[in-house]
Design a protein around this motif. Sequence first.
Motif, PDB file in Angstrom:
ATOM      1  N   LEU A  23       0.081   0.792 -11.480  1.00 31.77           N
ATOM      2  CA  LEU A  23       0.800   2.027 -11.823  1.00 31.77           C
ATOM      3  C   LEU A  23       2.264   1.942 -11.407  1.00 31.77           C
ATOM      4  O   LEU A  23       3.162   2.283 -12.186  1.00 31.77           O
ATOM      5  N   LEU A  24       2.515   1.482 -10.183  1.00 26.84           N
ATOM      6  CA  LEU A  24       3.903   1.392  -9.720  1.00 26.84           C
ATOM      7  C   LEU A  24       4.675   0.295 -10.433  1.00 26.84           C
ATOM      8  O   LEU A  24       5.859   0.461 -10.732  1.00 26.84           O
ATOM      9  N   ALA A  63      -0.951  -4.255  -2.295  1.00 25.04           N
ATOM     10  CA  ALA A  63      -1.602  -3.022  -2.728  1.00 25.04           C
ATOM     11  C   ALA A  63      -2.832  -3.330  -3.581  1.00 25.04           C
ATOM     12  O   ALA A  63      -2.908  -4.371  -4.237  1.00 25.04           O
ATOM     13  N   LYS A  64      -3.775  -2.402  -3.570  1.00 22.57           N
ATOM     14  CA  LYS A  64      -4.938  -2.506  -4.454  1.00 22.57           C
ATOM     15  C   LYS A  64      -4.443  -2.491  -5.905  1.00 22.57           C
ATOM     16  O   LYS A  64      -3.432  -1.860  -6.219  1.00 22.57           O
ATOM     17  N   ASP A  86      -5.181  -0.979  -8.720  1.00 19.49           N
ATOM     18  CA  ASP A  86      -4.928   0.269  -9.450  1.00 19.49           C
ATOM     19  C   ASP A  86      -3.600   0.905  -9.023  1.00 19.49           C
ATOM     20  O   ASP A  86      -2.802   1.319  -9.864  1.00 19.49           O
ATOM     21  N   HIS A  87      -3.314   0.934  -7.730  1.00 20.13           N
ATOM     22  CA  HIS A  87      -2.046   1.473  -7.222  1.00 20.13           C
ATOM     23  C   HIS A  87      -0.882   0.574  -7.641  1.00 20.13           C
ATOM     24  O   HIS A  87       0.154   1.061  -8.115  1.00 20.13           O
ATOM     25  N   ALA A  88      -1.055  -0.726  -7.473  1.00 19.41           N
ATOM     26  CA  ALA A  88       0.018  -1.676  -7.785  1.00 19.41           C
ATOM     27  C   ALA A  88       0.386  -1.641  -9.259  1.00 19.41           C
ATOM     28  O   ALA A  88       1.573  -1.638  -9.607  1.00 19.41           O
ATOM     29  N   HIS A 118       0.787  -1.238   0.000  1.00 21.25           N
ATOM     30  CA  HIS A 118       0.000   0.000   0.000  1.00 21.25           C
ATOM     31  C   HIS A 118       0.815   1.282   0.000  1.00 21.25           C
ATOM     32  O   HIS A 118       0.467   2.227  -0.701  1.00 21.25           O
ATOM     33  N   ASN A 119       1.862   1.351   0.792  1.00 23.29           N
ATOM     34  CA  ASN A 119       2.593   2.608   0.955  1.00 23.29           C
ATOM     35  C   ASN A 119       3.809   2.723   0.045  1.00 23.29           C
ATOM     36  O   ASN A 119       4.635   3.611   0.246  1.00 23.29           O
ATOM     37  N   ASP A 120       3.936   1.877  -0.950  1.00 24.50           N
ATOM     38  CA  ASP A 120       5.068   1.968  -1.877  1.00 24.50           C
ATOM     39  C   ASP A 120       4.945   3.211  -2.746  1.00 24.50           C
ATOM     40  O   ASP A 120       3.841   3.675  -3.044  1.00 24.50           O
ATOM     41  N   THR A 121       6.102   3.725  -3.144  1.00 27.19           N
ATOM     42  CA  THR A 121       6.170   4.959  -3.926  1.00 27.19           C
ATOM     43  C   THR A 121       7.101   4.777  -5.121  1.00 27.19           C
ATOM     44  O   THR A 121       7.813   3.771  -5.228  1.00 27.19           O
ATOM     45  N   GLU A 122       7.136   5.803  -5.970  1.00 26.02           N
ATOM     46  CA  GLU A 122       8.057   5.783  -7.107  1.00 26.02           C
ATOM     47  C   GLU A 122       9.505   5.771  -6.623  1.00 26.02           C
ATOM     48  O   GLU A 122      10.380   5.204  -7.278  1.00 26.02           O
TER      49      GLU A 122
END
Length: 145
Positions: free
Chosen positions: A104-105, A97-98, A100-102, A35-39
């Motif tokens: 994209l990353l 992660a959900k 949609d978020h997963a 969930h909290n992963d970022t670019e």
Amino acid sequence: MKVVLQRCKEANVKVGGKEVGSIGAGLVLLVGITHNDTEEACSWLADKIVNLRIFEDGQGKMNRSLLEEKGEILSVSQFTLYGDCNKGRRPNFMNAAKPDHAELLYQRFNEILREKNITVQTGIFGAMMDVSLINDGPVTLILEK
């Protein structure tokens, strides 16, 4: 973000019996996103992966990187890396992660690898996939950011 990395002589991924990605020598990456992963995590892991000295030099020591070897990457999304098996008999995937978020990353992670002049083949995000590889070594590492 979690990546299981396997050095390979060759690898491919099929969806519905049709090959959608294939590489020669290089790395197979199983990529899990939480969930909290970022670019920033994507960039850090991509840089770490392409520069890890895990390929053998002329003396048989792991002293060369994927960049030096001009190796390829087969990147496969793998939400099950965040499965929690501590309770009961069925894994809990609440830490993944959900979609949609997963997605994209995951796509951004692969773009960053390509920006480093690496050939990157992928599976299809969210699909049931058959992954085949000929392990080289075998060398398997788990990276997490």
